[in-house]
Design an enzyme around this catalytic site. Structure first.
Site, short mmCIF file in Angstrom:
data_model
loop_
_atom_site.label_atom_id
_atom_site.label_comp_id
_atom_site.label_asym_id
_atom_site.label_seq_id
_atom_site.Cartn_x
_atom_site.Cartn_y
_atom_site.Cartn_z
N GLU A 33 0.86 -1.20 0.00
CA GLU A 33 0.00 0.00 0.00
C GLU A 33 0.90 1.25 0.00
O GLU A 33 1.78 1.37 0.84
CB GLU A 33 -0.93 0.00 1.22
CG GLU A 33 -1.77 1.25 1.39
CD GLU A 33 -2.58 1.64 0.16
OE1 GLU A 33 -3.40 0.83 -0.29
OE2 GLU A 33 -2.36 2.75 -0.37
N GLY A 39 -7.95 2.39 1.21
CA GLY A 39 -8.20 2.98 -0.11
C GLY A 39 -9.26 4.06 -0.13
O GLY A 39 -9.55 4.72 0.88
N THR A 40 -9.88 4.21 -1.29
CA THR A 40 -10.78 5.33 -1.55
C THR A 40 -12.04 5.29 -0.69
O THR A 40 -12.39 6.28 -0.03
CB THR A 40 -11.20 5.32 -3.04
OG1 THR A 40 -10.04 5.25 -3.85
CG2 THR A 40 -12.00 6.56 -3.39
N HIS A 440 -46.26 -2.44 6.07
CA HIS A 440 -46.81 -1.09 6.08
C HIS A 440 -46.37 -0.38 7.35
O HIS A 440 -46.38 -0.98 8.41
CB HIS A 440 -48.34 -1.14 6.03
CG HIS A 440 -48.97 0.20 6.19
ND1 HIS A 440 -49.00 1.11 5.15
CD2 HIS A 440 -49.53 0.82 7.27
CE1 HIS A 440 -49.59 2.22 5.58
NE2 HIS A 440 -49.91 2.08 6.86
C1 LIG Z 1 -16.34 10.95 -3.31
C2 LIG Z 1 -16.60 9.51 -3.59
C3 LIG Z 1 -17.73 8.90 -3.09
C4 LIG Z 1 -17.97 7.56 -3.35
N1 LIG Z 1 -19.10 6.99 -2.84
C5 LIG Z 1 -19.38 5.70 -3.11
C6 LIG Z 1 -20.54 5.10 -2.58
O1 LIG Z 1 -21.32 5.73 -1.89
N2 LIG Z 1 -20.76 3.80 -2.85
C7 LIG Z 1 -19.90 3.07 -3.62
O2 LIG Z 1 -20.15 1.88 -3.86
N3 LIG Z 1 -18.78 3.62 -4.13
C8 LIG Z 1 -18.50 4.92 -3.89
N4 LIG Z 1 -17.35 5.47 -4.39
C9 LIG Z 1 -16.45 4.63 -5.19
C10 LIG Z 1 -15.61 3.71 -4.29
O3 LIG Z 1 -14.92 4.49 -3.34
C11 LIG Z 1 -14.62 2.84 -5.08
O4 LIG Z 1 -15.32 2.25 -6.14
C12 LIG Z 1 -14.04 1.81 -4.14
O5 LIG Z 1 -13.20 2.42 -3.21
C13 LIG Z 1 -13.31 0.65 -4.86
O6 LIG Z 1 -12.02 0.94 -5.05
P1 LIG Z 1 -10.91 -0.16 -5.31
O7 LIG Z 1 -11.05 -1.35 -4.44
O8 LIG Z 1 -10.84 -0.37 -6.75
O9 LIG Z 1 -9.57 0.63 -4.89
P2 LIG Z 1 -9.34 1.86 -3.95
O10 LIG Z 1 -10.27 1.88 -2.81
O11 LIG Z 1 -9.24 3.09 -4.77
O12 LIG Z 1 -7.91 1.51 -3.35
C14 LIG Z 1 -6.77 1.41 -4.13
C15 LIG Z 1 -5.57 1.44 -3.22
O13 LIG Z 1 -4.41 1.15 -3.98
C16 LIG Z 1 -3.34 1.99 -3.56
N5 LIG Z 1 -2.40 2.09 -4.67
C17 LIG Z 1 -2.62 2.64 -5.88
N6 LIG Z 1 -1.53 2.50 -6.67
C18 LIG Z 1 -0.61 1.85 -5.92
C19 LIG Z 1 0.72 1.41 -6.18
N7 LIG Z 1 1.30 1.58 -7.36
N8 LIG Z 1 1.39 0.80 -5.17
C20 LIG Z 1 0.80 0.58 -3.96
N9 LIG Z 1 -0.45 0.96 -3.68
C21 LIG Z 1 -1.15 1.58 -4.64
C22 LIG Z 1 -4.05 3.31 -3.23
O14 LIG Z 1 -3.26 4.08 -2.34
C23 LIG Z 1 -5.33 2.81 -2.59
O15 LIG Z 1 -5.21 2.68 -1.19
C24 LIG Z 1 -17.05 6.81 -4.13
C25 LIG Z 1 -15.90 7.41 -4.62
C26 LIG Z 1 -15.67 8.74 -4.36
C27 LIG Z 1 -14.42 9.37 -4.90
#
Ligand SMILES: Cc1cc2nc3c(=O)[nH]c(=O)nc-3n(C[C@H](O)[C@H](O)[C@H](O)COP(=O)(O)OP(=O)(O)OC[C@H]3O[C@@H](n4cnc5c(N)ncnc54)[C@H](O)[C@@H]3O)c2cc1C
Length: 457
Positions: A33, A39-40, A440
């Site tokens: 990580e 993550g996001t 209901h």
């Molecule tokens: C504002 C906002 C609101 C959202 N609300 C919702 C919601 O309500 N419901 C919903 O279902 N989805 C929502 N989403 C979308 C959701 O957050 C993502 O779809 C979800 O996090 C899935 O992400 P992921 O598992 O693909 O990777 P991510 O969660 O993006 O994690 C990827 C990880 O990989 C790491 N990384 C990247 N590149 C490297 C590298 N080269 N080396 C080491 N580590 C690395 C990053 O640091 C990160 O920690 C929202 C997104 C945003 C931006």
């Protein structure tokens, strides 16, 4: 060179579960990580935004208190430092929990740093090169900004930097009238900012049906949010301490001045700095890693899960990617992405819950359709809660009687839509739910009623 059975890159919604599952099966696993654990979703996506949406809803209801016979002495105001502190307090345990659980997992080594492929089965992190026969990419995405004249000359916010805001922008200008932009627009309006949404297209959230877009526009405008559609030729510039956005709209003032600019125009996968070329891993023109229906890349032994594969952009799709890969690899269960029914929410208030096709998509498919629609004004629970904005709609295949899709915009719409989603997974005809007796007073109780009143289109 440290050797592992499996390397997981990224700790988003799929990576940690993948690492734990593999380690539990006795594999020697490394997980890498580069940023925040979780993550996001955990740090800058779902969890913090829905926490902020809850604060905004509290402010909205407090301002409407008199309508419910509740007396609030004096004006309602929002303390943004406390709003942010609440958000941080909700996020922190999840972020720490992911890190702790990975560090506490037997057979799993955690590396902190940026991972980059140096070969098909080799990854560099810091000064180490790790190798493994199996590699799982879960690198997610980040906000992207469009090529907009003047954007490189102004300070602007993204959905990520919005997480640090602990003050009330006087006038927030949001570029992008889709899911992320609209959630921030409504919450900041409710916190007390003036808000303008600028959308380049002719309607908000263009992926949805026109009636859904129109109802959401109405909800936002009712709350005092300015919405400028058809903003082609958009450019931005500094103006005093704030920004000015020039829009070429068909109506209204050509320039919008604001104190802060949020650019919410989409996301790009974190694949540009991953060394995919060194591994020979194929990607499409937008940088999404190409995968098959079981999430295998073109390189044997390498999988891509979550937002970076372009097969979903949600927490639940990323988690389901983990389930699919784990089932195929460890359970001899041939699960596939193609079995997944699209479903998601738009978490404005009232929320939109969506499952399956839109009506427009269903019409395009050439099927004979039955459509049911009911305004929230006819839903007793919505009346009782004092929020009758929105409607629900269901689209049915007239020949098979299977439900093709649904949209529920209204109180509890994000929850109620699961009745429809589960029936779709069961591949049962709509008549099954039409005869079901729902509780209901709920929003969901009116889905059978709506199904009893379908119209051929
Ligand atoms: C504002 C906002 C609101 C959202 N609300 C919702 C919601 O309500 N419901 C919903 O279902 N989805 C929502 N989403 C979308 C959701 O957050 C993502 O779809 C979800 O996090 C899935 O992400 P992921 O598992 O693909 O990777 P991510 O969660 O993006 O994690 C990827 C990880 O990989 C790491 N990384 C990247 N590149 C490297 C590298 N080269 N080396 C080491 N580590 C690395 C990053 O640091 C990160 O920690 C929202 C997104 C945003 C931006």
């Amino acid at each position: 060179m440290p050797q592992y059975d499996a390397i997981v890159i990224g700790t988003g919604q799929a990576g940690p579960s993948m690492a734990r599952r593999l380690a539990g099966a006795g594999r020697k696993v490394a997980i890498i990580e580069r940023g925040l654990f979780g993550g996001t979703c955990v740090n800058t996506g779902c969890t913090p935004t829905k926490t902020l949406v809850a604060s905004a809803e509290a402010a909205y209801i407090a301002r409407r208190a008199a309508e419910f016979g509740v007396v609030v002495e004096g004006a309602v105001s929002v303390d943004m430092k406390r709003v942010k502190a609440r958000k941080d307090a909700v996020v922190a345990p999840s972020n720490l929990g992911v890190e702790r659980s990975l560090r506490g997992t037997e057979n799993c080594t955690v590396y902190q740093g940026h991972a980059r492929f140096t070969g098909p089965h080799e990854v560099r992190v810091g000064d180490k090169v790790l190798s493994a026969a199996q590699i799982f990419i879960n690198v997610g995405g980040r906000p992207s900004a469009p090529p907009m004249p003047g954007l490189d000359q102004v300070a602007y916010l993204t959905s990520t930097s919005m997480m640090d805001v602990d003050f009330l922008p006087e006038h927030l200008v949001v570029v992008g009238g889709s899911y992320v932009g609209l959630e921030f627009a409504q919450m900041y309006r409710r916190f007390g900012s003036a808000v303008t949404v600028i959308e380049m297209g002719p309607r908000l959230i263009a992926r949805e049906d026109e009636d859904v877009s129109a109802a959401i526009l109405e909800i936002l405008r009712q709350e005092g949010i300015q919405v400028r559609l058809n903003a082609t030729c958009l450019s931005v510039a500094r103006s005093g301490n704030g920004i000015a956005a020039s829009v070429d709209c068909t109506e209204g003032a050509p320039t919008i001045s604001g104190s802060h600019l949020l650019v919410a125009t989409g996301r790009r996968p974190n694949t540009d700095d991953l060394g995919l070329e060194a591994a020979g891993i194929a990607q499409d023109s937008r940088g999404f890693i190409t995968v098959d229906d079981q999430l295998r890349t073109n390189v044997p032994g390498v999988w891509a899960l979550g937002d970076c594969n372009g097969r979903g952009a949600f927490t639940h799709t990323s988690w389901n990617d983990f389930e699919i890969v784990a089932a195929n690899l460890l359970d001899n269960d041939p699960r596939r992405v193609g079995d997944r029914i699209p479903a998601y929410g738009l978490f404005i208030d009232p929320p939109l819950g969506r499952a399956g096709m839109t009506e427009a998509e269903a019409r395009k498919s050439g099927r004979k359709l039955l459509v049911g629609k009911m305004p929230m004004e006819d839903v007793s629970r919505a009346v009782e809660k004092g929020d009758t904005r929105g409607f629900m709609k269901v689209v049915v295949d007239a020949e098979t009687r299977l439900i093709l899709g649904a949209a529920i915009l209204g109180p509890g719409g994000d929850e109620a839509v699961h009745c429809v989603l589960d029936l779709m997974y069961a591949k049962a005809p709509y008549t099954v739910m039409q005869r079901a007796v729902h509780i209901h007073p709920t929003v969901a109780e009116f889905i059978p009623t709506m199904l009893g009143d379908l119209v051929a289109v």
